[in-house]
Design an enzyme around this catalytic site. Sequence first.
Site, PDB file in Angstrom:
ATOM      1  N   TYR A 145      -5.681  -6.611   1.098  1.00 44.77           N
ATOM      2  CA  TYR A 145      -7.115  -6.364   1.064  1.00 44.77           C
ATOM      3  C   TYR A 145      -7.903  -7.646   0.783  1.00 44.77           C
ATOM      4  CZ  TYR A 145      -7.238  -1.214   1.053  1.00 44.77           C
ATOM      5  OH  TYR A 145      -7.168   0.118   1.390  1.00 44.77           O
ATOM      6  N   LYS A 196       8.030  -3.282   0.990  1.00 49.75           N
ATOM      7  CA  LYS A 196       8.878  -3.443   2.172  1.00 49.75           C
ATOM      8  C   LYS A 196       9.554  -4.825   2.094  1.00 49.75           C
ATOM      9  CE  LYS A 196       8.246  -1.996   6.438  1.00 49.75           C
ATOM     10  NZ  LYS A 196       9.409  -1.133   6.754  1.00 49.75           N
ATOM     11  N   ASP A 229       8.156   2.943   3.934  1.00 53.50           N
ATOM     12  CA  ASP A 229       8.237   3.944   5.010  1.00 53.50           C
ATOM     13  C   ASP A 229       9.096   5.127   4.580  1.00 53.50           C
ATOM     14  OD1 ASP A 229      10.413   2.210   5.030  1.00 53.50           O
ATOM     15  OD2 ASP A 229      10.527   2.040   7.215  1.00 53.50           O
ATOM     16  N   ASP A 253      -2.841   3.036  -1.049  1.00 55.39           N
ATOM     17  CA  ASP A 253      -3.950   3.731  -0.399  1.00 55.39           C
ATOM     18  C   ASP A 253      -3.394   4.834   0.502  1.00 55.39           C
ATOM     19  OD1 ASP A 253      -6.655   4.177   0.378  1.00 55.39           O
ATOM     20  OD2 ASP A 253      -6.302   3.009   2.195  1.00 55.39           O
ATOM     21  N   ASP A 257      -3.307   9.190  -0.219  1.00 55.74           N
ATOM     22  CA  ASP A 257      -3.932  10.176   0.677  1.00 55.74           C
ATOM     23  C   ASP A 257      -2.883  11.200   1.112  1.00 55.74           C
ATOM     24  OD1 ASP A 257      -6.510   8.942   0.715  1.00 55.74           O
ATOM     25  OD2 ASP A 257      -6.761   9.504   2.823  1.00 55.74           O
TER      26      ASP A 257
HETATM   27  C1  IPM Z   1      -9.968   4.336  -1.434  1.00 56.82           C
HETATM   28  C2  IPM Z   1     -10.731   3.928  -0.191  1.00 56.82           C
HETATM   29  C3  IPM Z   1     -11.104   2.448  -0.270  1.00 56.82           C
HETATM   30  C4  IPM Z   1      -9.806   1.650  -0.227  1.00 56.82           C
HETATM   31  C5  IPM Z   1     -12.069   1.953   0.806  1.00 56.82           C
HETATM   32  C6  IPM Z   1     -13.312   2.769   0.901  1.00 56.82           C
HETATM   33  C7  IPM Z   1     -12.439   0.518   0.562  1.00 56.82           C
HETATM   34  O1  IPM Z   1     -10.016   4.247   0.942  1.00 56.82           O
HETATM   35  O2  IPM Z   1     -10.477   4.134  -2.550  1.00 56.82           O
HETATM   36  O3  IPM Z   1      -8.878   4.894  -1.309  1.00 56.82           O
HETATM   37  O4  IPM Z   1      -9.241   1.413   0.850  1.00 56.82           O
HETATM   38  O5  IPM Z   1      -9.363   1.242  -1.302  1.00 56.82           O
HETATM   39 MN    MN Z   2      -8.258   5.472   0.566  1.00 61.53          MN
END
Ligand code: IPM
Ligand code: MN
Length: 372
Positions: A145, A196, A229, A253, A257
Amino acid sequence: MTAQPAKKLLVLPGDGIGPEVMREVGRIITWLEEKRGLSFEITEDLVGGASLAEYGEPIRDEVIEKARAADAVLFGSVGDPRWNHVGFEKRPELAILKLRQELALFANLRPAKVFDALVDASTLKPDVVRGLDIMIVRETVGGIYFGNPRGIETLPDGSKRGINTEVYTTSEIERVARVAFDLARKRSGRVCSVEKCNVMESGLLWKEVVTDLHTREYQDVELSHMLADNCAMQLVRNPRQFDVIVTGNLFGDLLSDLASMLTGSLGMLPSATLGAPGANGKTPALYEPIHGSAPDIAGQGIANPIAQILSFAMLLRYSFDLQEEGQLIEDAVSNVLASGLRTADIMSEGMARVGTSVMGEAIVRELDKFQK
Ligand code: IPM
Ligand code: MN
Ligand code: NAD
């Protein structure tokens, strides 16, 4: 008894469903003030697209300073397709990225816990997710990032090259791994470190540093390593094998999710992002749901406020050691779900579908029952 000083919160609702779900936290704050005698000093400000509209930038320095001065920051979400034209240097998402960087909020704690009542809401089989309680510790100020070089350059033939660089140093890896090991000691005592190392040198270093730290200081914790992975696959195959997962910015990240769907919805998963304690003993901290501004449902009053509400419960626990109040909120959420109320994202047959504010109200009514 001396009165406790007011707890200084900076509230940043942001864009899309951010303000909608933040409103429901407002009701809980009022309840805590009225019924539990807590006192909050709240400052609210604009971030993301909302700040672009008013000030022409995604976050002002002034807001960063307010965040530094607060005891804790409660963040909604940023991102608005209406601002796609402003360009990469002004995009709304910079608000959260800057806050993490400026306050050195390096450890993002993302707990994926399955409420009993929502066992059927996951797209996975109930037997796979029942009782799940894992913690993903995601590094948030390093990795690809923020690494340099980065950018888009034009090549001699006129075509372009996009560049990002994954970078981690020993100390960056060590400090986040320490958070994971410390958390594991208070949980089931297991850490799985994810990278990885078969492809990336930064992953190789990650594994080495975590292993060294474990040998030196955390031999009472069980440490395992997994390629990212495979971890994605294992989270879907048998998520309960994990306790604490520690990983870099990008993998964290993605995996969080993914983990949110084990709990039924992205709208259920809260987070806390912590820095290192300062000289004044205060730990900089920001709390936010892991979901975004959900432009597809914004303005309809149907977003699930629970991730935002549970982020506030984390704020009470981590920034103010208000374990009892944190627990009350989590229990109220659990009871409301058990009563059959569901926002659209967690709806299933036979349940009562409600919108954002009815869900928020029901949680406050449930809190009232505890307070008799
Ligand atoms: C999160 C989001 C952020 C990230 C974005 C909005 C910058 O996806 O907090 O998970 O990638 O960290
Ligand atoms: Mn996110
Ligand atoms: P998103 O998390 O906003 O939404 C993904 C899907 O989940 C959508 O279908 C949405 O409707 C649903 N969803 C998310 N939260 C929900 C909730 N509380 N209740 C019900 N449904 C919910 O991700 P996206 O669509 O990829 O991104 C939208 C914008 O949000 C982008 O600009 C992105 O950069 C931004 N974003 C911001 C943050 C943050 O501020 N921390 C986090 C993630 C994404």
